[in-house]
Design a protein around this motif. Structure first.
Motif, mmCIF file in Angstrom:
data_model
loop_
_atom_site.group_PDB
_atom_site.id
_atom_site.type_symbol
_atom_site.label_atom_id
_atom_site.label_comp_id
_atom_site.label_asym_id
_atom_site.label_seq_id
_atom_site.Cartn_x
_atom_site.Cartn_y
_atom_site.Cartn_z
ATOM 1 N N VAL C 206 0.804 -1.224 0.000
ATOM 2 C CA VAL C 206 0.000 0.000 0.000
ATOM 3 C C VAL C 206 0.838 1.277 0.000
ATOM 4 C CG1 VAL C 206 -0.295 0.356 2.483
ATOM 5 C CG2 VAL C 206 -2.171 0.911 0.934
ATOM 6 N N ALA C 207 2.050 1.181 0.521
ATOM 7 C CA ALA C 207 2.796 2.409 0.831
ATOM 8 C C ALA C 207 3.425 3.054 -0.401
ATOM 9 C CB ALA C 207 3.872 2.105 1.862
ATOM 10 N N ASP C 208 3.441 4.405 -0.392
ATOM 11 C CA ASP C 208 4.325 5.137 -1.287
ATOM 12 C C ASP C 208 5.670 5.312 -0.597
ATOM 13 O OD1 ASP C 208 2.387 5.579 -3.302
ATOM 14 O OD2 ASP C 208 1.474 7.111 -2.032
ATOM 15 N N ARG C 209 5.593 5.414 0.718
ATOM 16 C CA ARG C 209 6.796 5.654 1.491
ATOM 17 C C ARG C 209 6.657 4.937 2.826
ATOM 18 N NH1 ARG C 209 8.542 11.206 3.966
ATOM 19 N NH2 ARG C 209 6.465 11.764 3.256
ATOM 20 N N GLY C 222 11.988 5.280 3.177
ATOM 21 C CA GLY C 222 12.282 5.033 1.775
ATOM 22 C C GLY C 222 11.099 4.422 1.059
ATOM 23 N N ARG C 223 11.319 4.095 -0.209
ATOM 24 C CA ARG C 223 10.278 3.419 -0.977
ATOM 25 C C ARG C 223 10.128 2.012 -0.403
ATOM 26 N NH1 ARG C 223 7.923 5.428 -4.537
ATOM 27 N NH2 ARG C 223 8.397 7.548 -5.175
ATOM 28 N N PRO C 224 8.944 1.462 -0.430
ATOM 29 C CA PRO C 224 8.717 0.181 0.241
ATOM 30 C C PRO C 224 9.621 -0.946 -0.270
ATOM 31 C CG PRO C 224 6.787 0.874 -1.043
ATOM 32 C CD PRO C 224 7.689 2.041 -0.956
ATOM 33 N N LYS C 225 9.767 -1.059 -1.575
ATOM 34 C CA LYS C 225 10.604 -2.124 -2.132
ATOM 35 C C LYS C 225 11.996 -2.079 -1.536
ATOM 36 C CE LYS C 225 8.748 -4.685 -5.485
ATOM 37 N NZ LYS C 225 7.559 -3.966 -5.994
#
Lengths: 224, 219, 249
Positions: C206-209, C222-225
């Motif tokens: 779900v996250a952008d960050r 950071g970005r989730p990935k």
């Protein structure tokens, strides 16, 4: 400052008389409580028995006593006894009888509530050990209920003391009656005595009841 | 028992019962208002007022109604505050009952978790709206059994009104006993009339108690 | 870049001597989904409570579109309308039916008409699959249903940002999914959301960050990935390890 009629209290033995009146009221409530507690415990134990007749009788007794104003009960015993037995019983005795009947009902209900709040397996494990019914109550159930009951009993004493103010209405000379007499006797010299004297009676009751209320609250918190 | 005697004096009892119930209801309404105000002051922890309320509650709960009435009826006029017997009865009952009602409401309020308030606030409700729409309705229903118990208690307490010469049921019974020595009949009617007043309230109280205990909203 | 919606600067929150949040900075842009994770007691729930003005703060500032959020201030109710909050324990109002729970604030706070508010409430309920529950009371609903109603209740105020405080933590496992699905949908619609959660897979989806908080401050973001696959800090690695171990079990 307006005349508050307080000087009457310091005239002659008036204050002593008031305190004597308070004691008369306290005596009635203390005797009644002393009788109510053991009788109430007995009633409470009876009320949780399974016999239908016992249950019905105790239930009716409890409901009637609790729904009637105490003053009505006082009238029934005080005026009714003269009719029933042909001889008057004194106001004091009537009061003790009524307050004991009432206190027993209240106490009985408290005891019943405390007993049924004891988990069932307490009875079962006691029975499993081979204890008889009476022994179960004596050694297992009662000790557990006592802690819960003590603060409630202290509260009952407070209620009893407040209720004794009613005995004035059947002619018992207690603190409020003494107050009336003092006010009446000093009508000419201290026309405002009613203010000071009744205020004093009010405070006397407060002084008698408040510490008990505090004690009950303290015990409830400690053992609750 | 003499039925004719009872029928003859039935209207007297009726009148007395109406008086008892009327002043009783007035007193209970005063008690409720006083109770709500005091409970809100204590719940909101409003400084100074909160102290005054707790002094009032202790004074009211630790003194008998009879003495409160005597002070209001016979004492207060001496410093210029006069009331007639009826007003005095209602005021006295209100003074006594206010503290009991207040305690009932306060304990109801205290059962509502603070996070309910927070979730209402988070929707943008103002504090008084939170109280009005979220907290009070819940607290009142929790307090209902205690309310009913207090109402019965206060109705019973009205029996002392005859002490300030109100012609209530007790007064009527005592009068008839004194005048005609019809003790059994007078006492019987007294009991019957009190049962007529108190039994329905007691039954309603029990129904409400069962509701609150076993169900809740949306049952 | 979308506009800055929520700006937190040097936030300090103390309970007596215990510092829960210590000089935290965070900016959330409009349409962004920020997931906050961290060990229990790290201050993530407290952060949400501060954003909603439920807690007095001891330092720094929190601004929503430039308006400062101050605990106890006069304009707080107005600001809170723009911030929807969903609690772990649902906190529906037990004395009100589902529909009344949802329309209470729109009607009493925003002075919208009852009919219009109910219409919208029903539309939103339909979207979360609960239209038939509108007349029921909270106690008749399951935990997952209650939580979906709580989300609808917040949505019906048209908030600019939604705060989710461990909203699945009290739910039975089989009900977690239905609530997370609702939240995923909201994210897809471009809602601004700040989500505190322990559901790591959901967070990643779900996250952008992602923001990792420990001991009252942001340790890593950071970005989730990137965050979940190759966390940079030792503490984040340790924290994520615990979860991996649990999922292996």
């Amino acid at each position: 400052m307006p005349d508050l009629g307080l000087e009457v209290l310091f005239k002659g033995k008036n204050m002593i008389r008031l305190l004597g009146g308070l004691w008369a009221a306290l005596k009635i409530s203390l005797i009644s409580v002393a009788l109510s507690i053991p009788l109430g415990i007995l009633l409470g134990i009876l009320m949780v028995r399974k016999e239908v007749v016992i249950r019905a009788v105790t239930r009716i007794y409890l409901e009637f006593i609790r729904i009637m104003p105490q003053l009505v009960l006082l009238f029934i015993v005080f005026f009714g006894s003269a009719r029933a037995f042909g001889s008057d019983i004194s106001g004091e005795l009537s009061s003790v009888i009524v307050f004991t009947l009432w206190g027993t009902a209240e106490m009985g209900d408290l005891v019943r509530g405390a007993i049924i709040s004891i988990p069932k397996h307490q009875y079962e494990s006691s029975a499993a050990l081979g204890l008889k019914n009476s022994q179960t109550y004596f050694y297992i159930i009662i000790p557990q209920t006592v802690r819960r009951l003590i603060p409630l009993s202290v509260n009952l004493i407070t209620r009893m003391i407040k209720t004794t103010s009613l005995v004035l209405m059947i002619g018992v000379v207690e603190v409020t009656k003494v107050a009336q007499q003092i006010i009446e006797a000093n009508r000419m010299t201290s026309p405002n005595a009613a203010f000071g004297v009744y205020l004093t009676v009010f405070l006397l009751y407060f002084i008698a009841c408040w510490p008990l209320s505090l004690l009950a609250r303290h015990l409830e918190r400690k053992w609750g | 028992m003499n039925i004719d005697f009872m029928l003859e004096y039935l209207p007297l009892y009726e009148k007395a019962a109406v008086l008892t119930v009327r002043i009783g209801c007035e007193g209970i309404l005063i008690a409720l208002s006083v109770g709500v105000i005091c409970a809100l002051i204590q719940y909101g922890k409003i400084p100074v007022l909160r102290r005054i309320v707790s002094v009032y509650i202790e004074l009211s709960r630790n003194t008998p109604l009879l003495v409160q009435l005597f002070f209001i009826y016979y004492g207060l006029p001496k410093i210029g505050i006069s009331t007639n017997a009826e007003v005095c009865g209602a005021l006295g009952l209100g003074f006594l009952g206010g503290s009991y009602m207040s305690e009932a409401i306060r304990s109801g309020l205290e059962t509502i978790e603070p996070i309910q308030t927070e979730s209402a606030l988070s929707l943008g409700l103002k504090p008084y709206q939170v109280m009005r729409y979220v907290i009070l309705p819940q607290a009142v229903s929790v307090s209902m059994p205690a309310f009913m118990a207090n109402i019965i208690f206060l109705l019973k307490e009205t029996s002392v009104f005859s002490a300030i010469s109100l012609m209530d049921l007790m007064f009527t019974a005592k009068d008839l006993i004194g005048l005609y020595y019809k003790t059994t009949e007078s006492l019987f009617m007294l009991v019957v009339f009190y049962l007529i007043i108190l039994l329905p309230v007691s039954i309603i109280g029990r129904i409400i108690e069962r509701r609150v205990r076993y169900a809740g909203f949306g049952a | 870049m979308a506009s800055e919606l929520l700006k937190i600067e040097q936030l300090v929150k103390r309970y007596d001597e215990h510092t829960v949040i210590n000089g935290l900075d965070l900016t959330v842009h409009s349409g962004e989904v920020v997931v906050v994770i961290g060990p229990s007691g790290c201050g993530k729930s407290t952060l949400l409570r501060c954003i909603n003005g439920l807690e007095p703060i001891q330092g720094g500032s929190i601004k929503l579109s430039g308006d400062e959020i101050i605990h106890g201030s006069k304009n707080l109710p107005a600001l809170r309308q723009k911030i929807g909050m969903v609690f772990q324990s649902y906190e529906l109002f037990p004395h009100l039916s589902v529909i009344d729970n949802i329309t209470l604030a729109p009607v009493k706070v925003q002075k919208r008409s009852k009919g219009e508010a109910e219409e919208e409430a029903l539309r939103l309920l339909e979207r979360v699959g609960l239209k038939d529950k509108a007349k029921q009371y909270p106690r008749q609903l399951s935990g997952g249903q209650k939580q979906r109603v709580a989300i609808v209740r917040a949505l019906c105020m048209h908030p600019e940002v939604m705060l989710f405080d461990e909203v699945t933590a009290a739910l039975d496992p089989e009900m977690v999914r239905e609530v997370l699905d609702v939240m995923l949908n909201l994210a897809k619609q471009g809602r601004t959301m700040i989500i505190v959660t322990h559901e790591m897979q959901f967070a990643e989806a779900v996250a952008d960050r992602v923001i990792f908080i420990d001991k009252g401050n942001i340790i890593e973001e950071g970005r989730p990935k990137e965050f979940f696959n190759s966390p940079k800090t030792e503490r984040a690695k340790q924290f994520l390890n615990i979860f991996e171990f649990e999922s292996v079990k």
